[in-house]
Design a protein around this motif. Structure first.
Motif, short mmCIF file in Angstrom:
data_model
loop_
_atom_site.label_atom_id
_atom_site.label_comp_id
_atom_site.label_asym_id
_atom_site.label_seq_id
_atom_site.Cartn_x
_atom_site.Cartn_y
_atom_site.Cartn_z
N LYS A 147 31.69 48.16 40.39
CA LYS A 147 32.02 49.36 39.97
C LYS A 147 31.89 49.50 38.43
N THR A 148 30.58 48.79 37.93
CA THR A 148 30.47 48.73 36.49
C THR A 148 28.74 48.32 36.37
N GLU A 149 28.28 48.75 35.14
CA GLU A 149 27.06 48.25 35.07
C GLU A 149 27.32 46.86 34.03
N ASN A 150 28.26 46.80 33.29
CA ASN A 150 28.49 45.47 32.57
C ASN A 150 28.43 44.27 33.33
N THR A 151 27.52 43.42 32.74
CA THR A 151 27.91 41.95 33.65
C THR A 151 28.63 40.97 32.70
N VAL A 152 29.10 39.89 33.70
CA VAL A 152 29.93 39.08 33.03
C VAL A 152 29.46 38.19 31.88
N TYR A 153 28.21 38.17 31.45
CA TYR A 153 27.58 37.47 30.25
C TYR A 153 27.53 38.43 29.13
N ASN A 154 28.06 39.77 29.18
CA ASN A 154 28.30 40.52 28.08
C ASN A 154 29.78 40.22 27.59
N LEU A 155 30.54 39.61 28.10
CA LEU A 155 32.01 39.52 27.75
C LEU A 155 32.28 38.37 26.87
N ASP A 156 33.25 38.63 25.85
CA ASP A 156 33.87 37.64 25.22
C ASP A 156 34.92 36.93 25.84
N PHE A 157 34.70 35.63 26.21
CA PHE A 157 35.69 34.73 26.92
C PHE A 157 36.39 33.82 26.08
N LYS A 158 36.18 33.87 24.68
CA LYS A 158 36.77 32.85 23.79
C LYS A 158 38.27 33.48 23.34
N GLN A 159 38.37 34.67 23.68
CA GLN A 159 39.57 35.25 23.27
C GLN A 159 40.62 35.08 24.52
N PRO A 160 41.83 35.25 24.36
CA PRO A 160 42.87 35.03 25.43
C PRO A 160 42.48 35.95 26.81
N THR A 161 42.30 35.44 27.85
CA THR A 161 41.83 36.19 29.11
C THR A 161 42.47 36.12 30.30
N ALA A 162 42.73 37.33 31.02
CA ALA A 162 43.15 37.20 32.40
C ALA A 162 41.92 37.78 33.19
N ILE A 163 41.60 37.07 34.30
CA ILE A 163 40.71 37.81 35.26
C ILE A 163 41.26 38.24 36.54
N VAL A 164 41.01 39.38 37.14
CA VAL A 164 41.35 40.15 38.17
C VAL A 164 40.23 39.98 39.10
N MET A 165 40.79 39.31 40.31
CA MET A 165 39.90 39.11 41.42
C MET A 165 40.62 39.96 42.46
N GLY A 166 39.68 40.75 43.29
CA GLY A 166 40.33 41.65 44.25
C GLY A 166 39.99 41.30 45.70
N ARG A 167 40.43 42.29 46.69
CA ARG A 167 40.27 42.17 48.06
C ARG A 167 39.11 41.77 48.49
N GLU A 168 38.87 40.96 49.58
CA GLU A 168 37.51 40.78 50.02
C GLU A 168 36.82 42.04 50.31
N ASP A 169 37.38 42.88 51.25
CA ASP A 169 36.52 44.04 51.66
C ASP A 169 36.76 45.14 50.88
N SER A 170 37.53 45.35 50.06
CA SER A 170 37.67 46.53 49.08
C SER A 170 37.68 46.47 47.57
N GLY A 171 37.74 45.03 47.15
CA GLY A 171 37.59 44.75 45.79
C GLY A 171 38.92 45.08 45.06
N VAL A 172 38.93 45.14 43.72
CA VAL A 172 40.06 45.40 42.99
C VAL A 172 40.47 47.02 43.16
N SER A 173 41.67 46.96 43.42
CA SER A 173 42.46 48.57 43.59
C SER A 173 41.90 49.40 42.42
N PRO A 174 41.82 50.53 42.95
CA PRO A 174 41.40 51.79 41.75
C PRO A 174 42.60 51.90 40.58
#
Length: 245
Positions: A178-205
């Protein structure tokens, strides 16, 4: 592979909870009411333990023993304290990398994510106490034993964990289509936490509203989404690529 320890009997489960054992899941006979069952239910709710209310036939399949309408799985993995995990990681001087699993439901996906997280240097995995896939013998086997090598913490609410991470200077990114931003546009050199969502519905609203950024993986085929463990691996190896460059 060592399986999760199964215990049965209402009193035995009560004593295990009171002794501070890591209870993975409790199966209770549907409709059973007595003083001991009420005491167990109170403890279950107080400690946020995942519970299924099932017919007696299900319990009889799980064990041939006299289960008294109650069976529990005790996890062979010791869970980390969430705040201690975050604080010691930040204080260690490394650039933190965490994974949060928002209601992931499949134990094999859970195990695969644990394995990839351990291979990519993730400092900890954060899961909800209720509603997510259990860390059972199947998940541990799928992780190829990585579940014993990476800290895993349970929290009451993923949203509260996100607020704590943000307050600790950690940038929280949701993996979502639910975004136009791709993972390759992010700066992961900073402290990061990645949220992965549920298989059928993704990250909750509700979670999507409070994260710092959202990102997706570009999909070039006709299928609309990737398996969550595969997607998590792609995100994590982009972190590795950036941090090693």
């Amino acid at each position: 592979m060592e399986k999760n320890l199964q215990i049965f009997g209402t009193r035995a489960i009560i004593e295990a909870i009171e002794a501070g054992k890591e209870i993975d899941k409790v199966y209770l006979q549907r409709g059973l009411t007595n003083n001991l069952t009420s005491e167990l239910n109170t403890l279950i709710k107080k400690n946020g333990i995942q519970t299924s209310y099932v017919p007696i036939e299900k319990l009889n399949k799980l064990t041939q023993q006299n289960h008294q309408g109650a069976i529990a799985n005790i996890s062979v993995v010791r869970f980390d304290d969430f705040e201690n995990l975050v604080n010691r990681t930040v204080e260690s001087g490394v650039t933190p990398l965490f994974i949060l699993l928002d209601q992931l439901s499949d134990v094999r996906n859970f195990g695969a994510i644990i394995r990839t997280a351990e291979c990519t240097g993730v400092h900890g995995i954060i899961i909800p106490k209720k509603g997510g896939a259990p860390l059972n013998a199947v998940a541990i086997k799928t992780s190829a034993g990585a579940a014993f090598n990476i800290p895993i913490a349970k929290v009451d609410h993923i949203k509260d964990a996100i607020y704590y991470l943000q307050g600790s200077g950690i940038h929280v990114v949701a993996a979502t289509e639910k975004t136009e931003n791709t993972v390759y546009n992010l700066d992961f050199k900073q402290p990061t936490a990645i949220v992965m969502g549920r298989e059928d519905s993704g990250v909750s609203p509700g979670v999507l509203k409070i994260v710092d950024e959202k990102a997706k993986l570009p999909l070039l085929g006709s299928i609309a989404s990737l398996n969550v463990s595969v997607a998590c691996g792609a995100f994590l190896y982009e972190v590795v690529r950036q941090r090693q460059s």
